[in-house]
Design a protein around this motif. Structure first.
Motif, short mmCIF file in Angstrom:
data_model
loop_
_atom_site.label_atom_id
_atom_site.label_comp_id
_atom_site.label_asym_id
_atom_site.label_seq_id
_atom_site.Cartn_x
_atom_site.Cartn_y
_atom_site.Cartn_z
N GLN A 88 8.75 121.40 -46.54
CA GLN A 88 9.86 120.90 -45.73
C GLN A 88 10.38 119.58 -46.27
O GLN A 88 11.59 119.34 -46.27
N GLY A 89 9.47 118.72 -46.72
CA GLY A 89 9.92 117.43 -47.26
C GLY A 89 10.83 117.60 -48.45
O GLY A 89 11.88 116.96 -48.56
N ILE A 90 10.43 118.50 -49.36
CA ILE A 90 11.26 118.76 -50.54
C ILE A 90 12.59 119.41 -50.12
O ILE A 90 13.67 119.04 -50.62
N SER A 91 12.52 120.36 -49.19
CA SER A 91 13.72 121.09 -48.77
C SER A 91 14.73 120.18 -48.10
O SER A 91 15.93 120.21 -48.42
N TYR A 92 14.26 119.36 -47.17
CA TYR A 92 15.19 118.50 -46.41
C TYR A 92 15.74 117.37 -47.27
O TYR A 92 16.85 116.90 -47.03
N ALA A 93 14.96 116.94 -48.27
CA ALA A 93 15.50 115.95 -49.20
C ALA A 93 16.64 116.54 -50.01
O ALA A 93 17.68 115.89 -50.23
N LYS A 94 16.46 117.80 -50.45
CA LYS A 94 17.55 118.46 -51.17
C LYS A 94 18.75 118.68 -50.27
O LYS A 94 19.90 118.61 -50.70
N LEU A 95 18.48 118.93 -48.98
CA LEU A 95 19.55 119.11 -48.02
C LEU A 95 20.38 117.83 -47.89
O LEU A 95 21.59 117.88 -47.70
N ALA A 96 19.70 116.69 -47.99
CA ALA A 96 20.38 115.40 -47.91
C ALA A 96 20.90 114.94 -49.27
O ALA A 96 21.39 113.81 -49.39
N ASN A 97 20.78 115.79 -50.29
CA ASN A 97 21.20 115.46 -51.66
C ASN A 97 20.42 114.29 -52.24
O ASN A 97 20.95 113.47 -52.99
#
Length: 628
Positions: A88-97
């Motif tokens: 989730q940490g990796i995914s949401y960071a990518k979501l925030a660019n």
């Protein structure tokens, strides 16, 4: 009236409280409704100091009582939520660019801070999709992540710092009431709209698109998809990666990409992840005037959203385990962990529902589960981080979509529609605003409608006619109990809200209309003439000068029609205003009663007396005529 006093209880017209005591009482009820200082009463100075430290630093309360038999539950819960925090940490960071490693950093330091200052045993700290996308939307409108990724990242750190300062200030100043304006309907619609946009955004990773819009409305997202689908480089034989569970998805994805060299065949991956703990970022905080507006805006809006979500989730799990959490202490804990996060290369964190639910179901007992998660993330950052560099973006997209689908609570929206149409309107305003305009606009429109609704309730308060329940001394709303009895010659009205300048004019017109309607009803039915109006003030928590003047005007108006007015059960705040304004000197203290039943008894007594006098006068007139 004096003859009837023998069966009536006395109304307390004693001198009002001093200004200081009244202000103290109002201040306490507004900012300290939970009375957190009651534990300090009758304590020695040393004990007070100890209690104060335990109150402001909860770890000092639960840590000394911590036992090893609890640790096994917290250990299992901590490892479980760590397995969720990594993908989730990796995914949401990518979501925030943002660089993916920032997502891992954000699950390392903030949970440690929350374990010290937080009061929820079940809340698991981490990043959330909605706040990630909201901050990306606000900051991305000012700075391009493609043209200036370093500045973009630094503004995220700065926004997290402002979030922390804002949240901490709200907690210390006991201003949690501000968060209450973000209603459940607003959150429901906002989350649903955000989930829709996030799912559409993930089509970039699913289709392997090279360029994608930075706008967050559905029209821009769909335009990017349909104009770039032909540029997709995906290989069908490698595109079947699915989300069995977040960590397993990432592991399988990494293995597939590594052994198949899929990145050379067009499958986009996370990219390099450096080993090492989160570096200090305090020197990167950007307070330049031209960027200050956007960072403060992003920090405050996302901070309010994060507070509302985190506190609501914490309270929900606390209710399940039958313990209490202090909302203001939670604000301080959230604020301190975001300030610490901003100093250690993290962006906004709160208590996400998915991670907290996993923590709860895994059997956590205390805040130690956050410490265990943090240690797991520390070991990952020190030794395992590079292994996740092969994570395919399509796997992260699958993880995000599977998490977001659960945020679209259509059953709850339908329940809102059935229960309260206005709440449903607020929900849909947030949903449609987020989907078709932007996240901040959708949120503000929904909050604005909620505030307008509150102001309408204040300006147009409820007023109802009370009637007698047969064979009792109870008086209830005639609309709820239509088969009850009217009291002959008496109209009873219940005022159920504070009387301020904004509602005084409406209440005056509404009371006079009730009287006119009652007159018309009596005339048509041939009943007794209306002689008394009783206003039940039990629900009036406060009144201002225009409200008192309104009561004066109503009394004068109906007095000309030969109708008398009585008040029942005024609260202490209202009675103080009556006494200080000399209202009762002109109104008459004898017309104030403890209850509706006593007021009705007194009015009936006077009606009976007036009839007796009328009969006596008629008999005297008859005798005089006969003698003549």
């Amino acid at each position: 009236m004096a003859d009837s006093s023998e069966f009536l209880h006395k109304v307390n017209f004693s001198s009002s409280r001093t200004f200081g005591s009244a202000l103290k009482s109002s201040f306490k009820e507004t900012f300290f409704p939970d009375d957190p200082f009651r534990q300090f009463k009758n304590q020695t100075p040393l004990r007070r100091t100890v209690h104060a430290l335990k109150y402001f630093v909860p770890v000092l309360d639960w840590a000394p009582k911590y036992k090893f038999k609890l640790f096994r539950y917290d250990l299992l819960s901590g490892i479980t939520i760590a397995s969720l925090a990594i993908p989730q940490g990796i995914s949401y960071a990518k979501l925030a660019n943002l660089p993916p490693i920032i997502g891992l950093y954000s699950s390392f330091v903030p949970p440690l801070i929350y374990a010290v200052f937080g009061s929820s045993k079940d809340l698991a700290v981490g990043t959330v999709a909605a706040a990630s996308l909201l901050m990306a939307s606000i900051i991305g409108s000012e700075v391009s992540v493609v043209k200036n990724p370093t500045l973009y990242l630094h503004l995220f750190f700065t926004a997290a710092f402002f979030t922390g300062v804002f949240q901490t200030a709200l907690g210390f100043l006991r201003l949690g009431i501000l968060v209450d304006f973000l209603s459940r309907s607003t959150i429901l619609g906002f989350m649903g709209g955000t989930a829709t946009i996030i799912c559409l955004q993930q089509l970039k990773g699913m289709f392997g698109l090279q360029h994608f819009t930075t706008n967050m409305d559905v029209i821009s997202v769909m335009h990017s998809i349909f104009t770039q689908t032909h540029k997709s480089k995906k290989k069908p034989r490698l595109f079947w990666v699915s989300a069995i569970s977040p960590l397993l998805t990432v592991i399988l994805g990494c293995l597939l990409v590594y052994f198949a060299r899929a990145e050379k065949h067009g499958i986009q991956i996370v990219g390099p992840l450096k080993k090492g703990l989160s570096p200090p970022s305090i020197k990167y905080l950007n307070f330049e005037p031209r960027y200050l507006k956007v960072t403060v805006k992003a920090g405050i809006i996302s901070g309010i959203l994060a507070l509302t979500e985190g506190i609501a989730i914490g309270r929900s799990f606390a209710m399940m385990k039958n313990y209490q959490i202090d909302g203001n202490k939670e604000m301080v804990a959230f604020g301190l962990m975001n300030i610490a996060g901003a100093f250690t290369s993290c962006y906004l964190t709160t208590g996400p529902f998915s991670k907290s639910a996993v923590n709860y179901n895994a059997g956590c007992k205390t805040q130690m589960s956050n410490v265990v998660m943090s240690i797991c993330l520390m070991l990952t950052l020190l030794f395992l981080a590079p292994l996740f560099s092969y994570t395919p973006l399509v796997a992260l997209s699958a993880i995000i979509i599977s998490a977001m689908i659960g945020l679209i609570e259509y059953e709850e929206a339908y329940h809102l529609f059935k229960v309260d149409k206005f709440d449903f309107l607020i929900c849909m305003a947030a949903f449609l605003g987020v989907v078709f305009v932007s996240m901040d606009v959708g949120l503000m429109v929904s909050v604005g409608i909620s505030i307008v609704r509150s102001l309408l309730y204040l300006a147009r308060p409820g007023i109802s006619k009370l009637v007698n329940i047969p064979n009792t001394k109870m008086y209830r709303d005639v609309e709820q109990y239509p088969s009850t009895n009217d009291v002959p010659g008496i109209l009873i009205l219940e005022l159920g809200s504070p009387i301020y300048f904004s509602s005084a004019g409406y209440l005056r017109e509404r009371i006079l209309r009730w009287i006119d309607e009652e007159h018309e009803k009596i005339t048509n039915s041939g009943g007794n003439e209306l002689q008394y109006v009783i206003l039940d003030m039990g629900g009036v928590t406060s009144i201002d000068k225009p409200g008192i003047e309104m009561l004066h005007e109503v009394q004068k108006n109906i007095h000309r029609k030969g109708i008398k007015m009585a008040l029942t059960n005024p609260r202490i705040e209202v009675m103080e205003k009556f006494l200080s304004s000399n209202f009762l000197e002109t109104f008459g203290k004898e017309w104030v009663f403890l209850s509706v039943a006593e007021a009705v008894t007194a009015c009936r007594f006077m009606l009976h007396e007036s009839k007796q006098k009328g009969f006596a006068g008629l008999n005297d007139h008859t005798i005089a005529v006969d003698n003549a």
